[in-house]
Design a protein around this motif. Sequence first.
Motif, PDB file in Angstrom:
ATOM      1  N   MET A  63      18.068  27.433  42.214  1.00 53.68           N
ATOM      2  CA  MET A  63      18.586  28.419  43.158  1.00 53.68           C
ATOM      3  C   MET A  63      17.746  29.692  43.179  1.00 53.68           C
ATOM      4  O   MET A  63      17.884  30.524  44.073  1.00 53.68           O
ATOM      5  N   ASN A  83      20.058  27.685  37.754  1.00 55.44           N
ATOM      6  CA  ASN A  83      19.475  28.975  38.147  1.00 55.44           C
ATOM      7  C   ASN A  83      18.033  28.838  38.621  1.00 55.44           C
ATOM      8  O   ASN A  83      17.596  29.534  39.542  1.00 55.44           O
ATOM      9  N   GLU A 143      26.115  25.308  47.828  1.00 52.51           N
ATOM     10  CA  GLU A 143      24.761  25.572  48.326  1.00 52.51           C
ATOM     11  C   GLU A 143      23.730  24.763  47.544  1.00 52.51           C
ATOM     12  O   GLU A 143      22.778  24.209  48.117  1.00 52.51           O
ATOM     13  N   LYS A 193      33.208  32.202  43.303  1.00 50.33           N
ATOM     14  CA  LYS A 193      31.788  32.433  43.612  1.00 50.33           C
ATOM     15  C   LYS A 193      30.917  31.300  43.098  1.00 50.33           C
ATOM     16  O   LYS A 193      30.005  30.833  43.796  1.00 50.33           O
ATOM     17  N   VAL A 242      23.208  31.965  38.924  1.00 50.61           N
ATOM     18  CA  VAL A 242      24.451  31.332  39.365  1.00 50.61           C
ATOM     19  C   VAL A 242      25.372  31.163  38.163  1.00 50.61           C
ATOM     20  O   VAL A 242      26.547  31.496  38.199  1.00 50.61           O
ATOM     21  N   ASP A 260      28.478  28.755  45.190  1.00 56.38           N
ATOM     22  CA  ASP A 260      27.065  28.578  44.864  1.00 56.38           C
ATOM     23  C   ASP A 260      26.738  27.105  44.624  1.00 56.38           C
ATOM     24  O   ASP A 260      25.664  26.626  45.003  1.00 56.38           O
ATOM     25  N   TYR A 261      27.659  26.394  43.989  1.00 52.27           N
ATOM     26  CA  TYR A 261      27.454  24.959  43.758  1.00 52.27           C
ATOM     27  C   TYR A 261      27.334  24.198  45.079  1.00 52.27           C
ATOM     28  O   TYR A 261      26.540  23.251  45.190  1.00 52.27           O
TER      29      TYR A 261
END
Length: 377
Positions: free
Chosen positions: A303, A300, A343, A336, A307, A340-341
């Motif tokens: 990012m 988190n 990215e 989701k 996440v 996110d992983y």
Amino acid sequence: MKYYLVAGEASGDLHGANLMKAIKAEDESASFRYYGGDKMQAEGGELRKHYAEMAFMGFTEVLLNLRTIFRNLKACKEDILVAHPDVLILIDFPGFNLKIAEFAKEQGIKVCYYISPKVWAWNQKRVLRIKRIVDKLFCILPFEVDFYKSWGMEVDYVGNPLLDEIAQFVPDLEFRNRYKLDKDIIALLPGSRKQEIERLLPDMLSVTAAFPGQQFVVAAAPSFEEAYYRQFIHSTNVTLVFGQTYQLLQVAKAAVVASGTATLETALFHVPQVVVYRGGAISVAIARMLVKIKFISLVNLIMDRKVVTELIQEDCNASQITAELKNLLEGEGRKKMLADYAELSGKMGSAGASERTAKLIINFLKGFKSNKSPNHI
């Protein structure tokens, strides 16, 4: 050249070992003396103290073990004087290592700090101290460069050393068969320190009855005996695996992970996870007053948004862990997080942090020696 390294935790031992390997590739005459662990010892040199004797977690725990900490500091300082290294390389572990850095600087020893202290989390004015006592600082999180620059300190961003270790990982195709794992696997990563394990593993194991169709596997630390872990296990669908966390993550469908480096490792293996943390009541109360960050997990933080779910203190319980796991095993929550992983992996970049850091350290030392030469103009 003579290198003295200080790593006080399992993650530091891992990164220290990779750095030693990279230094040896650049400097054939390299000799090592260190505080570290088994992984560093496998690279050669002389282990002076194992990190298992050094790691204490939380404000209260540190206070209760001050005598041991001061004894370790004294021993380390004395050993550095005996070794008289060309450079001291400190790896994370700031509570201990910043004191060692100050001592080394007073003795005229060059200080390199690999995996910079997380001063951005609280008491940011410590940067001024770091500027005074550290000669070269190497960061492994992208946002740290701008943070240190805002305090007038130039640092080197070298990428993240976890990518080095993951790049070297070779999956064991017989892992499932060896441990008779024929169901979907939920990995439990309770950490490597006794305090972490005893606070978190019971909560992690409390959800096993809610998932009869899954196999739970505990990533056990090699520094503990099997009997130690067995005292917490009261279910038949729980397996213990020692020192094979990456093999476990390679086959896991989901995970419950203690806050720390393992959260990032789990994400880089693209395993949906719920992050848990439980500390001493006084330690957590102090931390909540002092710490100025929105998240505790590296995923988190990198990012800069949520996440993974973080279950802290009273939220770390069977009911909430169960609900999060169910959301991660199937459906939109899983999709989701995996997106996110992907990215996150892009943000992290490529492997090579150890090699880049080794070259920067050696070039720095060569430049320093050149500047000291009487022929230098």
